[in-house]
Design a protein around this motif. Sequence first.
Motif, PDB file in Angstrom:
ATOM      1  N   GLU A  57      46.148  33.115  52.927  1.00  0.00           N
ATOM      2  CA  GLU A  57      45.320  32.991  51.714  1.00  0.00           C
ATOM      3  C   GLU A  57      45.078  34.355  51.081  1.00  0.00           C
ATOM      4  O   GLU A  57      44.899  34.468  49.871  1.00  0.00           O
ATOM      5  N   ALA A 115      48.260  35.169  49.148  1.00  0.00           N
ATOM      6  CA  ALA A 115      48.303  34.318  47.958  1.00  0.00           C
ATOM      7  C   ALA A 115      47.370  34.865  46.877  1.00  0.00           C
ATOM      8  O   ALA A 115      47.678  34.850  45.678  1.00  0.00           O
ATOM      9  N   ARG A 116      46.219  35.365  47.290  1.00  0.00           N
ATOM     10  CA  ARG A 116      45.226  35.914  46.360  1.00  0.00           C
ATOM     11  C   ARG A 116      45.796  37.148  45.636  1.00  0.00           C
ATOM     12  O   ARG A 116      45.662  37.287  44.417  1.00  0.00           O
ATOM     13  N   GLU A 148      48.939  37.927  45.228  1.00  0.00           N
ATOM     14  CA  GLU A 148      50.051  37.502  44.372  1.00  0.00           C
ATOM     15  C   GLU A 148      49.525  36.909  43.056  1.00  0.00           C
ATOM     16  O   GLU A 148      50.017  37.226  41.961  1.00  0.00           O
ATOM     17  N   ARG A 149      48.522  36.078  43.164  1.00  0.00           N
ATOM     18  CA  ARG A 149      47.944  35.403  41.993  1.00  0.00           C
ATOM     19  C   ARG A 149      47.366  36.421  41.014  1.00  0.00           C
ATOM     20  O   ARG A 149      47.637  36.384  39.815  1.00  0.00           O
ATOM     21  N   HIS A 150      46.577  37.369  41.549  1.00  0.00           N
ATOM     22  CA  HIS A 150      45.945  38.361  40.663  1.00  0.00           C
ATOM     23  C   HIS A 150      46.969  39.298  40.041  1.00  0.00           C
ATOM     24  O   HIS A 150      46.846  39.649  38.861  1.00  0.00           O
ATOM     25  N   ARG A 201      50.053  38.705  39.297  1.00  0.00           N
ATOM     26  CA  ARG A 201      50.769  37.986  38.227  1.00  0.00           C
ATOM     27  C   ARG A 201      49.881  37.813  37.009  1.00  0.00           C
ATOM     28  O   ARG A 201      50.334  37.941  35.867  1.00  0.00           O
ATOM     29  N   ALA A 202      48.589  37.533  37.255  1.00  0.00           N
ATOM     30  CA  ALA A 202      47.664  37.357  36.121  1.00  0.00           C
ATOM     31  C   ALA A 202      47.514  38.659  35.333  1.00  0.00           C
ATOM     32  O   ALA A 202      47.207  38.654  34.146  1.00  0.00           O
ATOM     33  N   ALA A 212      43.050  34.968  36.977  1.00  0.00           N
ATOM     34  CA  ALA A 212      43.465  34.268  38.186  1.00  0.00           C
ATOM     35  C   ALA A 212      42.306  33.935  39.107  1.00  0.00           C
ATOM     36  O   ALA A 212      42.507  33.520  40.229  1.00  0.00           O
ATOM     37  N   ARG A 213      41.092  34.142  38.636  1.00  0.00           N
ATOM     38  CA  ARG A 213      39.992  33.939  39.565  1.00  0.00           C
ATOM     39  C   ARG A 213      39.919  32.499  40.043  1.00  0.00           C
ATOM     40  O   ARG A 213      40.105  31.562  39.291  1.00  0.00           O
ATOM     41  N   THR A 214      39.647  32.395  41.319  1.00  0.00           N
ATOM     42  CA  THR A 214      39.496  31.052  41.884  1.00  0.00           C
ATOM     43  C   THR A 214      38.242  31.098  42.728  1.00  0.00           C
ATOM     44  O   THR A 214      37.641  32.143  42.902  1.00  0.00           O
ATOM     45  N   GLY A 232      38.570  30.593  45.804  1.00  0.00           N
ATOM     46  CA  GLY A 232      39.235  31.055  47.042  1.00  0.00           C
ATOM     47  C   GLY A 232      38.314  31.026  48.207  1.00  0.00           C
ATOM     48  O   GLY A 232      38.428  31.663  49.173  1.00  0.00           O
TER      49      GLY A 232
END
Lengths: 419, 419
Positions: free
Chosen positions: A332, A335-336, A338-340, A342-343, A415-417, A419
């Motif tokens: 996780e 993944a965090r 990677e997400r940020h 890309r955002a 990209a905030r989630t 999480g």
Amino acid sequence: MNTPRIDGERLARRIARLAEVGAIEGGGCARLALGDADRAGRDLVCGWMRELGLDVRVDAIGNVVGVRAGRVDGAPVMTGSHIDTVGTGGRYDGNYGVLAGLEVVAALNDAGVRTEHPLAVAFFTNEEGVRFAPDMMGSQVYAGSLALGEALAARGIDGPTVGEELARIGYAGAAPVPGPVPRAFVELHIEQGPVLDREGVDIGVVESVQGISWTEVDIRGTANHAGTTPMALRRDAGWAAGALIACVRELALELGGSQVATVGRIEFFPNLINVVPRQARLGVDLRNTDEAQLQLAEARLAAHLENLRAAEGVDIATRSLARFAPVRFAPEMAARIERHARALGLSTRRMPSGAGHDAQMLAAVCPTAMIFVPSVEGISHNVREFTHPHHLEAGARVLLTVLCELAGGPALSAARTTG
Amino acid sequence: MNTPRIDGERLARRIARLAEVGAIEGGGCARLALGDADRAGRDLVCGWMRELGLDVRVDAIGNVVGVRAGRVDGAPVMTGSHIDTVGTGGRYDGNYGVLAGLEVVAALNDAGVRTEHPLAVAFFTNEEGVRFAPDMMGSQVYAGSLALGEALAARGIDGPTVGEELARIGYAGAAPVPGPVPRAFVELHIEQGPVLDREGVDIGVVESVQGISWTEVDIRGTANHAGTTPMALRRDAGWAAGALIACVRELALELGGSQVATVGRIEFFPNLINVVPRQARLGVDLRNTDEAQLQLAEARLAAHLENLRAAEGVDIATRSLARFAPVRFAPEMAARIERHARALGLSTRRMPSGAGHDAQMLAAVCPTAMIFVPSVEGISHNVREFTHPHHLEAGARVLLTVLCELAGGPALSAARTTG
């Protein structure tokens, strides 16, 4: 409250200033752990930490943790790396991660942002392991995987122990070890390999770290006159060392995959051109992302040593200088990152780390991940180590965004989630 | 006039006393050329020379020649060797020949014998070549095969030049070089190899000396991180060095015969366990009794280096540190030694010398030969170097008899001829 922003030039200035400490020809640094240059580097970074308002704590193995208070007490979200270097080190390895952590703090300070949880920036003692074995010593002691007493007793290649040198340079601190468990740990680092640079990718999302096996091989033969001793009657420790170097390369090629194998250190005794060496001492570095493969590499090394013993009639003793199993980071966390990234409009690639890092020790106690930025031509442990300023800034932006989210600060990317 | 007699115990005492200078653990000596221990050894031997009534002359390269007057003036019959040692040297190599020369003088003095021609005992500077290249430096300059200026400019592995060190230790003498040509030269030496000891023979009659080729090989690759650099992308100077060591052994086995080949010296840079070496420097020692075969060995070494260059993409530079063609001694001198040794009841064997000796330089200017005595197990350049006292005495007896005949003294064995 404004939106916190990374100041790439301020980060670059701190990197350049720290690189002046222990500077060597070609733009690199020589700050071997706990030497005078390391002390000077530590003093400089601790000064910056205090200027930024951090509460600076030094523990019993000399790790330094600067804490920025959150709205609530409790465990901090931690970032950091190391500031010691190899003898021919670059200015980015380790230093970049620590100074980017300070840049994150500066950006939060400038924007008047207070996070829910405390934020900590750390640098760990003796990551490189050049002067004292094992490497990643400080983070191991912090995470409880190496006993303090054992670390303090480690003797340097130049004589004194870790404990003696910590006392001498004034970094035998009072904070207890193992250290307080962070909520999470994120380490930002240059790749030190060629992959991101070659593929033109901005950010490496590190999922795992290669296992490392360091062995000292001590070969004993018979010293003799190089002109009068027939080849068949020799017990030549130097020849056995040369043959071993060839075997080490061979086993890496045979195993393939992520296996790398290196003999970077050697000494002959008496080391004279006309004397058959009575003794040779070598350092063998084996790495693999897969524990079973790494064990296979170790077994092949042992078999080669057995063959050399038999072939040359030499005595061979081995000593493990360091052994770390491969580490898999929390999915996780990767993944965090990677997400940020890309955002923020950055390209990413999932990858293992070929080098050992402090993060692999922290991974044993808290959710951990690493962010890589490209190294030009993959050159590292070399004064020519270089990362472009825009990549240094990009990595710090990802670090800021990820730490902010983990510490309960404002959302800084789309990209905030939860999480 | 009485019959001169060798006093084996007096010879042994001088050997033991000289071995106290620069003594190292295990009974050996470390008196590297022109260091402080070499100076102390020189002072001791010069004192003995003067006590024995010799006229002591020091030349411009620091060679010391003690002359015992004959009934007529003119060129002396000379014996001698060297008193410098390797870093882990024994007490016999070189020293024995010099001190046996002094024992011959003492025996002649005691017996009141005056020879027709003068007799000289010499020790030559820097025979070993460990600290300064080339080896056999003093005898080369004496014989005119190396220019004085070049020898004085040679820089030691620890910094200073031969000229600087000669001045510092007070052995930059006034006697001219090249030196006066002797009537003949005889060098007595331990074998430094296993042949006489293994075969139980008393005296080696040395007919020739192996040719020697010393090459420094400097390999340049790229320093890089040992964990992150894929095997296929390396330019590993350390691997090339290991492969070279294996090649050197291989070429010796392929050529066979008297060919020996050794890598006794190596250095890696930066010499760290987790850094692919950017540079490796090695010393390669090739020897053969046959010049054509020695040239073949050199050609194979060059071919191996070319292959390594291509295989690893490294740069390789070579430098010749020493090169001596094989030497054949005067047949009548060897025959004389053999005849006298047998007349003294000693067993003999004709043989080549695997080691380089000062005598090979003198052979270019006057009739020259060497006498070998056994080395136990052939061990030399090692503190365990040992020759039995009865062999030390036997060699000195042969030396006395041969020198006496060459210098026009009394006949001391039944083997006297008008030679």
